[in-house]
Design a protein around this motif. Sequence first.
Motif, PDB file in Angstrom:
ATOM      1  N   THR A  15      38.507  60.959  -8.095  1.00 16.93           N
ATOM      2  CA  THR A  15      39.666  60.750  -9.319  1.00 16.93           C
ATOM      3  C   THR A  15      39.900  59.312  -9.283  1.00 16.93           C
ATOM      4  OG1 THR A  15      41.154  61.228  -7.704  1.00 16.93           O
ATOM      5  CG2 THR A  15      40.472  63.030  -9.020  1.00 16.93           C
ATOM      6  N   PHE A  16      39.934  58.232  -8.425  1.00 15.83           N
ATOM      7  CA  PHE A  16      40.315  57.286  -8.604  1.00 15.83           C
ATOM      8  C   PHE A  16      39.793  56.180  -9.614  1.00 15.83           C
ATOM      9  CE2 PHE A  16      36.811  55.494  -6.386  1.00 15.83           C
ATOM     10  CZ  PHE A  16      36.750  54.067  -6.596  1.00 15.83           C
ATOM     11  N   ARG A  17      38.641  56.604 -10.187  1.00 13.44           N
ATOM     12  CA  ARG A  17      37.993  55.885 -11.092  1.00 13.44           C
ATOM     13  C   ARG A  17      38.348  56.184 -12.679  1.00 13.44           C
ATOM     14  NH1 ARG A  17      33.142  55.092  -7.616  1.00 13.44           N
ATOM     15  NH2 ARG A  17      33.005  56.567  -6.192  1.00 13.44           N
ATOM     16  N   THR A  18      38.751  57.175 -12.877  1.00  6.54           N
ATOM     17  CA  THR A  18      38.993  57.751 -14.090  1.00  6.54           C
ATOM     18  C   THR A  18      40.225  58.981 -14.337  1.00  6.54           C
ATOM     19  OG1 THR A  18      37.455  59.730 -13.723  1.00  6.54           O
ATOM     20  CG2 THR A  18      36.492  58.000 -15.050  1.00  6.54           C
ATOM     21  N   GLU A  19      40.241  59.791 -13.437  1.00  9.87           N
ATOM     22  CA  GLU A  19      41.463  60.762 -14.028  1.00  9.87           C
ATOM     23  C   GLU A  19      42.841  59.809 -13.377  1.00  9.87           C
ATOM     24  OE1 GLU A  19      43.854  64.713 -12.155  1.00  9.87           O
ATOM     25  OE2 GLU A  19      41.983  64.346 -11.371  1.00  9.87           O
ATOM     26  N   HIS A  20      42.976  59.353 -12.407  1.00 10.88           N
ATOM     27  CA  HIS A  20      44.317  58.596 -12.004  1.00 10.88           C
ATOM     28  C   HIS A  20      44.526  57.284 -13.190  1.00 10.88           C
ATOM     29  CE1 HIS A  20      45.865  60.836  -8.978  1.00 10.88           C
ATOM     30  NE2 HIS A  20      44.862  60.850  -8.222  1.00 10.88           N
ATOM     31  N   PRO A  21      43.767  56.625 -13.459  1.00 12.93           N
ATOM     32  CA  PRO A  21      43.961  55.669 -14.539  1.00 12.93           C
ATOM     33  C   PRO A  21      44.272  56.483 -15.989  1.00 12.93           C
ATOM     34  CG  PRO A  21      41.994  55.035 -13.641  1.00 12.93           C
ATOM     35  CD  PRO A  21      42.117  56.401 -12.680  1.00 12.93           C
ATOM     36  N   LEU A  22      43.913  57.543 -16.256  1.00  9.95           N
ATOM     37  CA  LEU A  22      44.458  58.323 -17.351  1.00  9.95           C
ATOM     38  C   LEU A  22      45.619  58.958 -17.126  1.00  9.95           C
ATOM     39  CD1 LEU A  22      43.809  59.836 -20.175  1.00  9.95           C
ATOM     40  CD2 LEU A  22      43.235  61.809 -18.662  1.00  9.95           C
ATOM     41  N   LEU A  23      45.985  59.263 -15.847  1.00 13.52           N
ATOM     42  CA  LEU A  23      47.402  59.747 -15.583  1.00 13.52           C
ATOM     43  C   LEU A  23      48.395  58.539 -15.653  1.00 13.52           C
ATOM     44  CD1 LEU A  23      46.733  62.206 -12.773  1.00 13.52           C
ATOM     45  CD2 LEU A  23      46.980  62.715 -15.053  1.00 13.52           C
ATOM     46  N   ASN A  24      48.080  57.513 -15.299  1.00 16.45           N
ATOM     47  CA  ASN A  24      48.837  56.399 -15.099  1.00 16.45           C
ATOM     48  C   ASN A  24      48.988  56.086 -16.645  1.00 16.45           C
ATOM     49  OD1 ASN A  24      49.039  56.485 -12.503  1.00 16.45           O
ATOM     50  ND2 ASN A  24      47.689  54.651 -12.228  1.00 16.45           N
ATOM     51  N   ILE A  25      48.260  56.488 -17.560  1.00 16.77           N
ATOM     52  CA  ILE A  25      48.700  55.875 -18.988  1.00 16.77           C
ATOM     53  C   ILE A  25      49.322  57.070 -19.896  1.00 16.77           C
ATOM     54  CG2 ILE A  25      47.546  55.380 -21.138  1.00 16.77           C
ATOM     55  CD1 ILE A  25      45.254  54.357 -19.740  1.00 16.77           C
ATOM     56  N   ILE A  26      48.585  58.237 -19.561  1.00 13.79           N
ATOM     57  CA  ILE A  26      49.363  59.265 -20.534  1.00 13.79           C
ATOM     58  C   ILE A  26      50.521  60.107 -19.736  1.00 13.79           C
ATOM     59  CG2 ILE A  26      48.886  61.563 -21.682  1.00 13.79           C
ATOM     60  CD1 ILE A  26      47.557  58.803 -22.934  1.00 13.79           C
ATOM     61  N   TYR A  27      50.475  60.433 -18.539  1.00 10.16           N
ATOM     62  CA  TYR A  27      51.204  61.374 -17.729  1.00 10.16           C
ATOM     63  C   TYR A  27      52.197  60.810 -16.816  1.00 10.16           C
ATOM     64  CZ  TYR A  27      48.358  64.814 -20.166  1.00 10.16           C
ATOM     65  OH  TYR A  27      47.650  65.804 -20.971  1.00 10.16           O
ATOM     66  N   THR A  28      52.741  59.678 -17.350  1.00 13.39           N
ATOM     67  CA  THR A  28      53.454  58.850 -16.435  1.00 13.39           C
ATOM     68  C   THR A  28      54.585  59.513 -15.718  1.00 13.39           C
ATOM     69  OG1 THR A  28      54.832  58.039 -18.453  1.00 13.39           O
ATOM     70  CG2 THR A  28      52.685  56.431 -17.890  1.00 13.39           C
TER      71      THR A  28
ATOM     72  N   ILE B 284      47.663  53.463  -6.350  1.00 15.17           N
ATOM     73  CA  ILE B 284      49.024  52.974  -6.272  1.00 15.17           C
ATOM     74  C   ILE B 284      49.052  51.688  -6.799  1.00 15.17           C
ATOM     75  CG2 ILE B 284      50.506  52.259  -4.752  1.00 15.17           C
ATOM     76  CD1 ILE B 284      49.340  54.410  -2.703  1.00 15.17           C
ATOM     77  N   TYR B 285      48.165  50.923  -6.588  1.00 14.19           N
ATOM     78  CA  TYR B 285      48.335  49.521  -7.279  1.00 14.19           C
ATOM     79  C   TYR B 285      48.296  49.463  -8.925  1.00 14.19           C
ATOM     80  CZ  TYR B 285      47.307  44.883  -8.996  1.00 14.19           C
ATOM     81  OH  TYR B 285      47.438  43.752  -9.834  1.00 14.19           O
ATOM     82  N   ASP B 286      47.388  50.381  -9.346  1.00 17.54           N
ATOM     83  CA  ASP B 286      47.382  50.638 -10.757  1.00 17.54           C
ATOM     84  C   ASP B 286      48.733  50.847 -11.366  1.00 17.54           C
ATOM     85  OD1 ASP B 286      46.121  50.719 -13.332  1.00 17.54           O
ATOM     86  OD2 ASP B 286      45.791  52.895 -13.236  1.00 17.54           O
ATOM     87  N   ALA B 287      49.390  51.913 -10.669  1.00 19.72           N
ATOM     88  CA  ALA B 287      50.693  52.359 -11.237  1.00 19.72           C
ATOM     89  C   ALA B 287      51.712  51.247 -11.077  1.00 19.72           C
ATOM     90  CB  ALA B 287      51.148  53.540 -10.368  1.00 19.72           C
ATOM     91  N   TRP B 288      51.649  50.679  -9.959  1.00 16.12           N
ATOM     92  CA  TRP B 288      52.651  49.363  -9.838  1.00 16.12           C
ATOM     93  C   TRP B 288      52.276  48.166 -10.867  1.00 16.12           C
ATOM     94  CZ3 TRP B 288      56.865  47.216  -7.923  1.00 16.12           C
ATOM     95  CH2 TRP B 288      56.653  45.888  -7.774  1.00 16.12           C
ATOM     96  N   ALA B 289      51.180  47.949 -11.118  1.00 16.55           N
ATOM     97  CA  ALA B 289      50.769  46.966 -12.172  1.00 16.55           C
ATOM     98  C   ALA B 289      51.183  47.422 -13.507  1.00 16.55           C
ATOM     99  CB  ALA B 289      49.134  46.728 -12.027  1.00 16.55           C
ATOM    100  N   LYS B 290      51.296  48.724 -13.639  1.00 13.62           N
ATOM    101  CA  LYS B 290      51.692  49.403 -15.116  1.00 13.62           C
ATOM    102  C   LYS B 290      53.328  49.522 -15.088  1.00 13.62           C
ATOM    103  CE  LYS B 290      47.604  51.451 -16.795  1.00 13.62           C
ATOM    104  NZ  LYS B 290      46.662  50.706 -15.886  1.00 13.62           N
ATOM    105  N   GLY B 291      53.683  49.022 -14.111  1.00 12.22           N
ATOM    106  CA  GLY B 291      55.459  49.260 -14.070  1.00 12.22           C
ATOM    107  C   GLY B 291      55.947  50.752 -13.748  1.00 12.22           C
ATOM    108  N   LEU B 292      55.057  51.511 -13.339  1.00 12.99           N
ATOM    109  CA  LEU B 292      55.544  52.874 -13.079  1.00 12.99           C
ATOM    110  C   LEU B 292      56.156  53.200 -11.845  1.00 12.99           C
ATOM    111  CD1 LEU B 292      52.176  54.627 -14.656  1.00 12.99           C
ATOM    112  CD2 LEU B 292      54.167  54.107 -15.656  1.00 12.99           C
ATOM    113  N   GLY B 293      57.090  53.987 -11.656  1.00 16.29           N
ATOM    114  CA  GLY B 293      57.538  54.601 -10.508  1.00 16.29           C
ATOM    115  C   GLY B 293      58.469  53.904  -9.677  1.00 16.29           C
ATOM    116  N   ASP B 294      59.459  54.517  -9.038  1.00 15.22           N
ATOM    117  CA  ASP B 294      60.465  53.867  -8.140  1.00 15.22           C
ATOM    118  C   ASP B 294      60.178  53.757  -6.785  1.00 15.22           C
ATOM    119  OD1 ASP B 294      60.966  56.458  -7.429  1.00 15.22           O
ATOM    120  OD2 ASP B 294      62.998  56.609  -8.400  1.00 15.22           O
TER     121      ASP B 294
END
Length: 379
Positions: free
Chosen positions: A176-189, A231-241
């Motif tokens: 899932t790291f290649r495709t599903e999680h990048p999708l979640l990090n854009i759409i299902y933040t 985790i890095y993709d989410a951090w780079a997109k400014g997601l999460g606390d």
Amino acid sequence: HDLIINIENSTTVSGLRRSGSWAKDQYCYFVMEFSKEFNDFGIQIDGVKNQKLNMAQGKDLQAWFDFSTMKDEKIYVKVGLSAVSVDGARQNLKTEIPHWNFNETLKQANDEWEKELSLIRVDGYDNDVEIFYTALYHSLLSPNTWSDTDGSYRGHDGQIHKANHTVFTVFSLWDTFRTEHPLLNIIYTRRVNAMIKSMLLMQQQGGLLPVWELAANETNCMIGYHSIPVIYDAWAKGLGDFDPNQALDAMIVSARQDQFGLDSYKKYGYVKADEEGESVSKTLEYAYDDWCIAMMAKDLDRNDIYEEFIQRSQNYKNLFDDSTGFMRAKINGQWQTPFDPSEVNFHFTEANSWQYSMFVPQDVNGLIELHGGDEKFIA
């Protein structure tokens, strides 16, 4: 592991299925409620029927229930699940389906999926739209909610904890790291934060970030340490606390292990094929994960970590054979022979060299240079 069945009364059955297989110790407590009282019941233990037995524990249990019914009468069953306790399963059931209206439950499920799927709108031919939304539906089937409605969950230390966010399970991260999680990090933040906090809890309670996690167990059934790009993709997109330094420290712990070929990877700059299977795939995926560590360290001004891991992220070059233009296994420091890039063998993970020789997402320009420029790379 044992099973437990407890027939509590004429409408309620509870118990536990504790199993060991893919997840070495998986708990599934349940509470079942029938919409109508049963007149008769029993439990079969290891093939022997025991009429009127209310409770049993063993390896092979089956329970049965007899009802008096009218023609076409419907009997409903609703089930609550929990990894924590029978009481947790009971509370989940009361909270999530307090009523007996089947159509209302169906409508709630439909409405929930409609809300999720409507976050992306596509237009096209009916068949194409159906294919698209079916694929989107499939992509949202996991990770699964693991915590109970009151926040309780079973941790990777085997203990019961409580969290102030949803705790998730089924992180099949190689998949899932290649495709599903990048999708979640854009759409299902709105869910990403809880997923990453779940990963950090796993590291705190189990020692390492998840690799392929299931039901509070680490299965280690695939390669890499792919929590890190998620985790890095989410951090780079400014997601999460979540705490980014805590996350980076957890990443470093994974990368500094000696297991799964990491000892030779750290020493020689590649995984030695004579010591470890899937050596080419592991080398390439470790190098990408290491680049993600380097980028997060750079963002956090932790320059010593950045220098260590940006250097490690170049390890892919150590398995590039410029005489063939392919990534290739090394045995005793020499190229593995005979070499056929289309062969699927134990040097690769479910793939061959044709497929893995392109896996350098962190340094595409560097890969082009290894090939000798754009034209050769394109060819």
